[in-house]
Design a protein around this motif. Structure first.
Motif, PDB file in Angstrom:
ATOM      1  N   GLN A   1      45.532  37.449  45.165  1.00 19.33           N
ATOM      2  CA  GLN A   1      45.465  37.553  43.582  1.00 19.33           C
ATOM      3  C   GLN A   1      46.388  36.590  42.870  1.00 19.33           C
ATOM      4  OE1 GLN A   1      46.398  41.738  42.404  1.00 19.33           O
ATOM      5  NE2 GLN A   1      46.764  41.072  40.461  1.00 19.33           N
TER       6      GLN A   1
ATOM      7  N   ILE B   1      44.719  36.103  31.745  1.00 22.01           N
ATOM      8  CA  ILE B   1      43.705  35.784  32.799  1.00 22.01           C
ATOM      9  C   ILE B   1      44.319  36.101  34.372  1.00 22.01           C
ATOM     10  CG2 ILE B   1      41.957  34.322  33.933  1.00 22.01           C
ATOM     11  CD1 ILE B   1      41.985  32.742  31.050  1.00 22.01           C
TER      12      ILE B   1
ATOM     13  N   GLN C   1      34.670  35.344  43.957  1.00 21.17           N
ATOM     14  CA  GLN C   1      35.959  35.371  43.045  1.00 21.17           C
ATOM     15  C   GLN C   1      35.564  36.386  41.916  1.00 21.17           C
ATOM     16  OE1 GLN C   1      36.742  31.205  41.944  1.00 21.17           O
ATOM     17  NE2 GLN C   1      37.836  31.007  43.981  1.00 21.17           N
TER      18      GLN C   1
ATOM     19  N   HIS D   1      40.178  39.451  32.204  1.00 24.34           N
ATOM     20  CA  HIS D   1      40.586  38.608  31.215  1.00 24.34           C
ATOM     21  C   HIS D   1      40.996  39.789  29.994  1.00 24.34           C
ATOM     22  CE1 HIS D   1      38.577  34.713  31.700  1.00 24.34           C
ATOM     23  NE2 HIS D   1      38.253  35.215  32.611  1.00 24.34           N
TER      24      HIS D   1
ATOM     25  N   ASN E   1      43.284  36.196  38.419  1.00 21.74           N
ATOM     26  CA  ASN E   1      42.380  35.844  39.173  1.00 21.74           C
ATOM     27  C   ASN E   1      42.397  36.528  40.819  1.00 21.74           C
ATOM     28  OD1 ASN E   1      41.001  34.011  37.510  1.00 21.74           O
ATOM     29  ND2 ASN E   1      43.039  32.782  37.782  1.00 21.74           N
ATOM     30  N   CYS E   2      41.438  36.807  41.180  1.00 21.66           N
ATOM     31  CA  CYS E   2      41.408  37.393  42.566  1.00 21.66           C
ATOM     32  C   CYS E   2      40.233  36.922  43.380  1.00 21.66           C
ATOM     33  CB  CYS E   2      41.043  38.935  42.801  1.00 21.66           C
ATOM     34  SG  CYS E   2      42.572  39.758  42.215  1.00 21.66           S
TER      35      CYS E   2
ATOM     36  N   SER F   1      37.717  37.869  38.067  1.00 20.14           N
ATOM     37  CA  SER F   1      38.918  37.698  37.320  1.00 20.14           C
ATOM     38  C   SER F   1      38.928  38.779  36.119  1.00 20.14           C
ATOM     39  CB  SER F   1      38.779  36.575  36.676  1.00 20.14           C
ATOM     40  OG  SER F   1      37.779  36.249  35.892  1.00 20.14           O
TER      41      SER F   1
ATOM     42  N   CYS G   1      44.005  43.814  41.346  1.00 17.84           N
ATOM     43  CA  CYS G   1      42.593  43.867  41.549  1.00 17.84           C
ATOM     44  C   CYS G   1      42.461  44.355  43.038  1.00 17.84           C
ATOM     45  CB  CYS G   1      41.883  42.419  41.568  1.00 17.84           C
ATOM     46  SG  CYS G   1      42.596  41.272  42.834  1.00 17.84           S
TER      47      CYS G   1
END
Lengths: 112, 115
Positions: B6, B20, B72, B76, B22-23, B74, B90
């Motif tokens: 992450q 935002i 991937q 938001h 992300n993972c 994400s 996540c």
């Protein structure tokens, strides 16, 4: 609905002492989980119960940790003896087949 | 072995902005991807979740984007508010609803929304 109830909220013990945490899951949830959350990290599963049966305890340090879920409802997690590295938040969660994966507020353990 | 990575570790966003997170995951057997929100002194609470058969899921101001080929996904947060300030995790699991299964969590993102 009361949610997942854990006690105590906080516990400070000296190393080598025993400690126990208690969890009351949401009524009707047959699956119960114990997770450990180290500071600044995500929770990691220690043990998962389906009713009374421990179906995944591969991450439980069995030399010092034990858990039980009598009658498939409440559960107790025990550490004996505690080590400095055991300081963490211990989270209990429960779920049912219908869903509702819910965490309790956790027990913050400090070992000094 | 960290199965769910992450980023970023922390994030500061102005009120009204887009946050935002992300993972990325490694285990292709994962088929349920939830996001959890955690406030200090509280346990993680489910925010939104997605299955890999859809590329996007939106609930209010929260949207998950999922890229199966890249492994991937994400989160938001649109129109970020000070009340969104929390740590976001996540997670991934096998079992399409995540029930009765182990959740593998990322390391968390501490979000601060400033006025």
């Amino acid at each position: 609905e009361a949610g997942v109830v854990q006690s105590p909220r906080y516990k400070i013990i000296e190393k080598k002492q025993p400690v126990a945490f208690w969890c009351n899951p949401i009524s009707g949830h047959n699956t119960l989980y114990w997770y450990r959350q180290n500071l600044g990290q995500g929770p990691e599963l220690l043990i998962r119960y389906e009713n009374e049966e421990a179906v995944d305890d591969s991450q439980l340090p069995k030399d010092r940790f034990s858990a039980e879920r009598l009658k498939g409802v409440d559960s107790t997690l025990k550490i004996q003896p505690a080590e400095l590295g055991d300081s963490a938040v211990y989270l209990c969660a429960s779920s049912s087949i219908a869903g509702g994966y819910t965490f309790g507020s956790g027990t913050r353990l400090t070992v000094v | 072995q960290q199965q769910v990575k992450q980023s970023p570790q922390s994030l500061i966003v102005q009120k009204g902005g887009i946050s935002i997170i992300n993972c990325a995951y490694e285990n292709t057997a994962f088929d349920y991807f939830p996001w959890y929100q955690q406030f200090p002194g509280k346990g993680p609470a489910l925010l939104i979740a997605i299955r890999p058969d859809v590329s996007e899921k939106k609930e209010g101001r929260f949207t998950i984007s999922f890229n199966k080929s890249a492994k991937q996904f994400s989160l938001h947060i649109m129109d970020s508010q000070p009340g969104d300030s929390a740590t976001y995790f996540c997670a991934a699991s096998k079992g399409h609803t995540g029930t009765a299964s182990k959740l593998t969590f990322g390391t968390g993102t501490r979000l601060q929304v400033t006025l």
